[in-house]
Design an enzyme around this catalytic site. Structure first.
Site, PDB file in Angstrom:
ATOM      1  N   ARG A  91     -18.589  -9.450  -2.966  1.00  0.00           N
ATOM      2  CA  ARG A  91     -17.828  -9.106  -1.757  1.00  0.00           C
ATOM      3  C   ARG A  91     -17.824  -7.589  -1.577  1.00  0.00           C
ATOM      4  NH1 ARG A  91     -12.502  -7.508  -0.441  1.00  0.00           N
ATOM      5  NH2 ARG A  91     -11.317  -8.810   1.054  1.00  0.00           N
ATOM      6  N   ASP A 148       0.819  -1.217   0.000  1.00  0.00           N
ATOM      7  CA  ASP A 148       0.000   0.000   0.000  1.00  0.00           C
ATOM      8  C   ASP A 148       0.851   1.265   0.000  1.00  0.00           C
ATOM      9  OD1 ASP A 148      -2.307  -1.445  -0.087  1.00  0.00           O
ATOM     10  OD2 ASP A 148      -2.808  -1.204   2.026  1.00  0.00           O
TER      11      ASP A 148
END
Length: 306
Positions: A285, A219
């Site tokens: 999801r 990230d």
């Protein structure tokens, strides 16, 4: 708010050697591959080995969907990603991953699922991954983004309420305070940053690289401002979808978090936490990625009704 695949012929004798049927004259044979070719082959072999071991690494489930954990912790050595940064009070001094099932009330998670469903129903990527960012208004639509606030105004749609934003902020604050407490950060030194967004993954065939959420990444490399990443899951593994587990890639094993509605997972954002989401094999999801930074210049404010 994350989070790569990659894949040789024997020589033949010289015609004169074949016709004579004698011993080959090595002094007249063609030169072999250059050093550059050897280097290329070595580099390719190393890349293939790395990819093989990524796929072949044993899978260890860190937290199962059937588990109910108040606080599950897995510590890892911090990478050097933070060493040249300022923000001494905030940047990670201990690194790891934490999962909490009691941090967010079940009814608040269910409420935010309804916010995600109604917002994303107005758009949707032409691939399998869509986002809704209440801060900027960005909503996936086909192969691009539209502004949900402009759409609501233009179409005179009364969709997002004051309560939606209130619950969103409440949950964000709970996650913020949990991260600050876990990693010893003064709460006032930890800031919400972008991108922070709802996500929806489904079985639609991916159309662009942005739809391929299953590639391993870091990230802090993808989003330079990140120091701490969190996810609130709004759907349950094996009940609402299959595949779609969150996988941390370690040198000795892949460590997996199985999502379920209301579960919060957070971790330090550097290269100590390489991760990916398994490709869905069934269902839909939903989740929220909530991102935090130590850099006040990268802070964003809470979203408001427009």
């Amino acid at each position: 708010m994350g989070e790569k695949t990659t894949r040789k012929r024997p020589g033949v004798k010289n015609k004169s050697q074949e016709s004579k049927g004698g011993v080959a004259d090595n002094s007249k044979s063609s030169p072999g591959p250059s050093a550059g070719v050897f280097l290329l082959l070595i580099t390719l072999a190393a890349a293939l080995c790395g990819y093989y071991f990524l796929l072949a690494a044993p899978d260890t489930v860190f937290v199962r969907v059937a588990d109910h954990v108040q606080r599950a912790v897995y510590n890892v050595p911090c990478s050097k990603d933070y060493s040249q940064e300022e923000f001494q009070d905030c940047k990670p001094k201990r690194c790891g991953r934490v999962v909490m099932d009691d941090l967010v009330r079940q009814e608040d998670a269910e409420y935010l699922l309804r916010v995600a469903e109604k917002g994303l129903a107005l758009g949707g990527s032409s691939g399998g991954a869509s986002i809704l960012d209440l801060h900027t208004g960005a909503l996936s639509k086909d192969n691009a983004f539209i502004d949900i606030y402009r759409l609501l105004k233009a179409e005179k749609i009364d969709l997002l309420t004051e309560k939606d934003f209130k619950i969103y902020k409440k949950v964000k604050d709970q996650i913020h305070d949990a991260i600050a407490a876990e990693f010893g950060v003064p709460p006032g030194k930890l800031y919400l940053t972008k991108p922070t967004f709802f996500s929806r993954m489904n079985m639609t065939t991916p159309k662009t690289i942005h739809d391929e959420y299953w590639h391993a990444h870091v990230d802090k490399e993808t989003y330079g401002s990140f120091h701490y990443t969190s996810l609130l899951y709004l759907a349950t593994y094996k009940q609402d979808f299959d595949g779609g587990r969150f996988v941390f890639v370690d040198t000795d094993a892949n460590r997996t978090v199985e999502p379920k509605l209301g579960r919060v997972s957070f971790f330090t954002s550097g290269s100590e936490n390489v991760h990916f989401v398994e490709r869905l094999t069934d269902g839909v999801r939903y989740a929220i990625t909530v991102s935090f930074t130590c850099d006040p210049s990268k802070a964003i404010s809470d979203p408001e009704s427009r």
